[in-house]
Design an enzyme around this catalytic site. Sequence first.
Site, PDB file in Angstrom:
ATOM      1  N   SER A  77     -17.217   4.236   0.685  1.00 31.86           N
ATOM      2  CA  SER A  77     -16.899   2.883   0.218  1.00 31.86           C
ATOM      3  C   SER A  77     -15.457   2.672  -0.193  1.00 31.86           C
ATOM      4  CB  SER A  77     -17.771   2.542  -0.982  1.00 31.86           C
ATOM      5  OG  SER A  77     -18.853   1.873  -0.570  1.00 31.86           O
ATOM      6  N   SER A  78     -14.545   3.135   0.644  1.00 34.47           N
ATOM      7  CA  SER A  78     -13.136   2.872   0.335  1.00 34.47           C
ATOM      8  C   SER A  78     -12.872   1.363   0.377  1.00 34.47           C
ATOM      9  CB  SER A  78     -12.226   3.597   1.319  1.00 34.47           C
ATOM     10  OG  SER A  78     -12.489   3.174   2.635  1.00 34.47           O
ATOM     11  N   SER A  79     -13.611   0.626   1.203  1.00 32.73           N
ATOM     12  CA  SER A  79     -13.329  -0.812   1.274  1.00 32.73           C
ATOM     13  C   SER A  79     -13.781  -1.544   0.020  1.00 32.73           C
ATOM     14  CB  SER A  79     -13.909  -1.452   2.538  1.00 32.73           C
ATOM     15  OG  SER A  79     -15.142  -0.912   2.851  1.00 32.73           O
TER      16      SER A  79
ATOM     17  N   SER B 242       0.849  -1.187   0.000  1.00 37.31           N
ATOM     18  CA  SER B 242       0.000   0.000   0.000  1.00 37.31           C
ATOM     19  C   SER B 242       0.889   1.243   0.000  1.00 37.31           C
ATOM     20  CB  SER B 242      -0.906  -0.011   1.234  1.00 37.31           C
ATOM     21  OG  SER B 242      -1.361   1.303   1.485  1.00 37.31           O
TER      22      SER B 242
ATOM     23  N   GLY C  97     -13.274   5.619   5.996  1.00 41.38           N
ATOM     24  CA  GLY C  97     -14.210   5.922   7.081  1.00 41.38           C
ATOM     25  C   GLY C  97     -15.110   7.105   6.778  1.00 41.38           C
TER      26      GLY C  97
ATOM     27  N   ASP D 113     -22.235  -1.457  -2.508  1.00 43.57           N
ATOM     28  CA  ASP D 113     -20.954  -0.773  -2.718  1.00 43.57           C
ATOM     29  C   ASP D 113     -20.097  -1.487  -3.754  1.00 43.57           C
ATOM     30  OD1 ASP D 113     -22.036   0.625  -0.661  1.00 43.57           O
ATOM     31  OD2 ASP D 113     -20.623  -0.051   0.857  1.00 43.57           O
TER      32      ASP D 113
HETATM   33  C1  GLA Z   1     -22.693   0.284   3.824  1.00 41.61           C
HETATM   34  C2  GLA Z   1     -22.850  -1.148   3.274  1.00 41.61           C
HETATM   35  C3  GLA Z   1     -23.860  -1.196   2.132  1.00 41.61           C
HETATM   36  C4  GLA Z   1     -25.169  -0.510   2.522  1.00 41.61           C
HETATM   37  C5  GLA Z   1     -24.914   0.869   3.126  1.00 41.61           C
HETATM   38  C6  GLA Z   1     -26.157   1.499   3.665  1.00 41.61           C
HETATM   39  O1  GLA Z   1     -22.107   1.099   2.862  1.00 41.61           O
HETATM   40  O2  GLA Z   1     -21.605  -1.640   2.816  1.00 41.61           O
HETATM   41  O3  GLA Z   1     -24.067  -2.527   1.744  1.00 41.61           O
HETATM   42  O4  GLA Z   1     -25.913  -1.321   3.372  1.00 41.61           O
HETATM   43  O5  GLA Z   1     -23.959   0.803   4.181  1.00 41.61           O
HETATM   44  O6  GLA Z   1     -27.070   1.769   2.657  1.00 41.61           O
END
Ligand code: GLA
Length: 378
Positions: free
Chosen positions: A121-123, A63, A117, A165
């Site tokens: 949706s960084s993961s 990384s 965080g 995500d």
């Molecule tokens: C996170 C989860 C998703 C979804 C959202 C809320 O991002 O990874 O799958 O449930 O929360 O909408």
Amino acid sequence: MIEDFRKLYPGGLEPRFYRAPGRVNLIGEHTDYNLGFVLPIALDMACYVACAPSADGCIHVHSLDRKEGFAFDAEVLKARPRRDWTDYVIGVAQGLAQRGVKIRPMNIALHSDVPEGSGLSSSAALEVSSAFALLDGREFDKIEIAKLCQQAEIEFVGMPCGIMDQYISVFGRKNRAIEIDCRSLENRTVPLPGDVAIIAVNSMVKHELASSAYAERVNECLAAVKLIQRKHPEVESLRDAKLEYLDEGGMTGILEKRARHIITENERVEQFLTASERGELVEMGKLFVGSHRSMQFDYEITCEEIDFLVDAALGIDGVYGARMTGGGFGGCTVNLVEPGKASAFGEAITRAYKSRWGVDAPVFRCVPSEGAGAVERL
Ligand code: GLA
């Protein structure tokens, strides 16, 4: 990235590059694991990977942001979680191996500009870009990539998330939002009205309890379904439930509130799409606020800083609506703003947040971008 890669892996083959984006969800929060509807857009912020075959039998992953790396071998099916960022990569490798993909020795370098965080949706961006690196051009069904990345997060990382995500990171489209039916896993690309700017504001709050509270909500929804099934056995998930079922089941208190959020939120997704098709910006904004209040009072996944950002935004000129986006307990709000007033909005919301919380809240415009794939030299 190419220079970093050459320094990390001197004398090796030249790398290929892939990217997988983060996302902002416009509406439909926590509906995905209830098999309902969501409406995310992929962002231009993404996780980037450079990768090339290696000669020593191992998969090396470094990384660039963390300035640390690790290695694993093709025996990935036996790997156990380490409870850190490497689990996202190894979990995905294991998912591919379980599906019969041979995990080849590789050198991989990663860099992400999706803030961690932040509810963007960084993961998922890390999982999906890892899948692309490990496949390195081999044919693989795109929906299976999304599913195995979700599975890695649930089973290897231990976060019982829905599919949104990973799905949007794979299937994002430039200038389009994507409505996902989380039961059939089919999607519809949706143009948004041109005369509205989508602005995200990062509260910079990351709550420790986010993942345990998320799991609690998943379980509450399952418990609500069990009660509803006593009278309506055909109801498989809250997606199938109607508001009137809640009274009949004798449901009270917390479960009723949780179920009400999911049922009304699914309705709001459809109403939002109708309003968007008609270019009804005021109505779209109202649905945003309805969604936020439902998360605030029924699903109880917001926090003071986030509620402040929404309330402050609603007092600023040119704002149609505001709501929290993502899993909750911090992260970002998403705001629908008149394009000509977007920069004044950014200044006003940052000023208000700073004077209340003493923190700078990064503001950025969200332009729907392409989903994951190969990219030119980085
Ligand atoms: C996170 C989860 C998703 C979804 C959202 C809320 O991002 O990874 O799958 O449930 O929360 O909408």
